[in-house]
Design a protein around this motif. Structure first.
Motif, short mmCIF file in Angstrom:
data_model
loop_
_atom_site.label_atom_id
_atom_site.label_comp_id
_atom_site.label_asym_id
_atom_site.label_seq_id
_atom_site.Cartn_x
_atom_site.Cartn_y
_atom_site.Cartn_z
N GLU B 52 0.81 -1.22 0.00
CA GLU B 52 0.00 0.00 0.00
C GLU B 52 0.84 1.27 0.00
N ARG B 53 1.88 1.31 0.86
CA ARG B 53 2.68 2.52 0.95
C ARG B 53 3.82 2.58 -0.07
N GLY B 54 4.14 1.42 -0.69
CA GLY B 54 5.23 1.42 -1.68
C GLY B 54 6.61 1.61 -1.08
N LYS B 55 6.74 1.26 0.19
CA LYS B 55 8.05 1.37 0.85
C LYS B 55 8.65 -0.02 1.01
N GLY B 56 9.79 -0.11 1.65
CA GLY B 56 10.41 -1.40 1.91
C GLY B 56 11.43 -1.26 3.02
N VAL B 57 11.84 -2.40 3.57
CA VAL B 57 12.88 -2.39 4.61
C VAL B 57 13.91 -3.48 4.30
N PRO B 58 14.63 -3.34 3.17
CA PRO B 58 15.64 -4.35 2.85
C PRO B 58 16.73 -4.42 3.92
N THR B 59 17.32 -5.58 4.01
CA THR B 59 18.39 -5.80 4.99
C THR B 59 19.72 -5.34 4.41
N ALA B 60 20.42 -4.50 5.16
CA ALA B 60 21.71 -3.98 4.71
C ALA B 60 22.87 -4.77 5.31
N HIS B 61 22.64 -5.30 6.49
CA HIS B 61 23.71 -6.05 7.16
C HIS B 61 23.11 -7.10 8.06
N LEU B 62 23.80 -8.22 8.13
CA LEU B 62 23.34 -9.37 8.91
C LEU B 62 24.53 -10.00 9.59
N GLU B 63 24.39 -10.32 10.86
CA GLU B 63 25.44 -11.07 11.54
C GLU B 63 24.78 -12.08 12.46
N HIS B 112 15.03 1.80 5.71
CA HIS B 112 13.71 2.19 5.19
C HIS B 112 13.92 2.85 3.83
N ILE B 113 13.27 2.31 2.82
CA ILE B 113 13.46 2.87 1.47
C ILE B 113 12.11 3.17 0.80
N ALA B 116 9.93 2.54 -5.17
CA ALA B 116 10.05 2.89 -6.59
C ALA B 116 11.45 3.42 -6.90
N ARG B 117 11.97 4.28 -6.03
CA ARG B 117 13.29 4.87 -6.28
C ARG B 117 14.43 4.01 -5.73
N MET B 118 14.08 3.03 -4.88
CA MET B 118 15.09 2.20 -4.24
C MET B 118 16.13 3.06 -3.51
N LYS B 119 15.67 4.14 -2.88
CA LYS B 119 16.55 5.04 -2.13
C LYS B 119 16.09 5.09 -0.68
N SER B 120 17.05 5.25 0.23
CA SER B 120 16.69 5.34 1.63
C SER B 120 15.87 6.60 1.88
N GLU B 121 15.04 6.53 2.89
CA GLU B 121 14.08 7.59 3.21
C GLU B 121 13.91 7.60 4.72
N PRO B 122 13.90 8.77 5.36
CA PRO B 122 13.75 8.80 6.82
C PRO B 122 12.48 8.09 7.28
N TRP B 123 12.54 7.50 8.46
CA TRP B 123 11.36 6.88 9.06
C TRP B 123 10.27 7.94 9.22
N PRO B 124 9.02 7.63 8.91
CA PRO B 124 7.94 8.56 9.27
C PRO B 124 7.90 8.69 10.79
N GLY B 125 7.49 9.85 11.27
CA GLY B 125 7.53 10.14 12.70
C GLY B 125 6.79 9.15 13.58
N ASP B 126 5.58 8.77 13.16
CA ASP B 126 4.79 7.86 13.99
C ASP B 126 5.43 6.48 14.08
#
Lengths: 136, 136, 136, 136
Positions: B52-63, B112-113, B116-126
């Motif tokens: 619905e929001r068109g966002k994503g939270v891909p994993t950048a690092h894993l240990e 948080h990305i 569509a642009r596959m670019k990071s984006e700040p977390w929404p405040g809520d």
């Protein structure tokens, strides 16, 4: 150049609703790289290691940095080198590139165990010698 | 107590020929913990976030450190806390225990990305406020 | 001989605690055979079909007979022929053999759809012509 | 009402680039339904069956009709009934619905085997009696 090299095409089964590789599938690919390295590089297949010899090489530690996404249809060039060789463990650095772009890089540390006792066991001498060929 | 907690039974599909959890399946479980945390802890399902929001939270690092094997039929208690919260990223520490025994422990860093642009984006405040509830 | 042929090595990730291929992994292999057939046999990759053209070929029906188990390290010879070609569907018979032994045989019926509307759509003429090459 | 019933939420790991469940993941769900049925319905977990008793229930035949796609976040209601009970085999009909909509329906035929000999073996009497409770 001591690296073991292999290729992996990104297939439908690897991709998530965002159209990129779902990261646990990358970890499965890492395991496949290690499995091919054992068979082709160390000349000891997992079938022989696990089923015939009753040994195993479970993963003790994993670290992966995901630098850029990979998409359906791309072909990844994967390389593996040994960065540390212990009495019964080995740490491998694995990288995946697509053309010139680094996609993921990480390390896996495996421990050689006896499967029945689930206890670590020193590498047999001949296997250790072969692993050393990939040590940087 | 800020941890998000969930359970996972070890099923046939998770286990390898050695009769223990195949480690890429653990990574899939890690992702499932994060997914449940978003839905139950942060009240934002992946369906809403991604579809619905068109966002994503891909994993950048894993240990991940694999401390002891898990077997078919066991039930793992998984917990997640936030160890670092950035402008558009979050690092979560995840542990899996069976009874008193630590089985695996690790961290995942998500970004948080915009999908569509596959670019990071700040977390929404809520959303950021809810994530802070799990920060240790 | 109109069959499309490919090979698949049985790897650790395919096997279950009984040391044989876990049957949902065979279904994943079936999908991979279809995917390779599209790319190599029909000259239309899933990446182009799904991502560029916005189409899809979801599976409408699947039937599989598992005749004999397959083990870690074995190599399966897979073959695909078309047994029925409809206006917007195709039924493929897929067999997997190891040497002379039949391991699995089955059929998958795919439907060509428009991805956005999720509705069936007739095969484009050029694709249909290529599919006919595999019709028995 | 003889059906065994369970639920499965559609998670990120089940979905493909088209945003719907990738069909081999449905087959994995079918296996999970059977596994839960053994544990909860027949009171014999796969852990006990496979690891302690040294038996197995490999799938001999599978048929699935995929009627409508399922999406991330949906919850499937799965039901299982026994349609045929042989000396050492059982055929189960499994259906998945989301609300009133039928999503998939199919059958799996399992064979009770001795794991070491990989040969079929008649159902033990107590297990057979419990299976009969689900026969329609």
């Amino acid at each position: 150049m001591p690296a073991f090299e292999t290729r992996q095409k990104i297939m439908f089964q690897h991709c998530d609703p965002a159209g990129i590789v779902f990261y646990p599938r990358y970890v499965e690919m890492f395991n496949a790289v290690v499995e091919r390295w054992f068979e082709q590089g160390l000349e000891l297949s997992f079938a022989e290691l696990v089923m015939e010899r009753g040994k195993g090489v479970p993963t003790a530690h994993l670290e992966v940095a995901f630098k850029a996404p990979s998409r359906l249809g791309e072909v990844l060039d994967l390389s593996l080198v040994v960065t540390k060789l212990g009495a019964s463990s080995v740490t491998c650095a694995i990288e995946a590139r697509c053309g010139d772009e680094m996609r993921i890089g990480g390390t896996v540390t495996l421990v050689h165990i006896d499967g029945a006792r689930m206890k670590s066991e020193p590498w047999p001498g001949d296997l250790r010698t072969k692993i050393e060929n990939y040590l940087i």
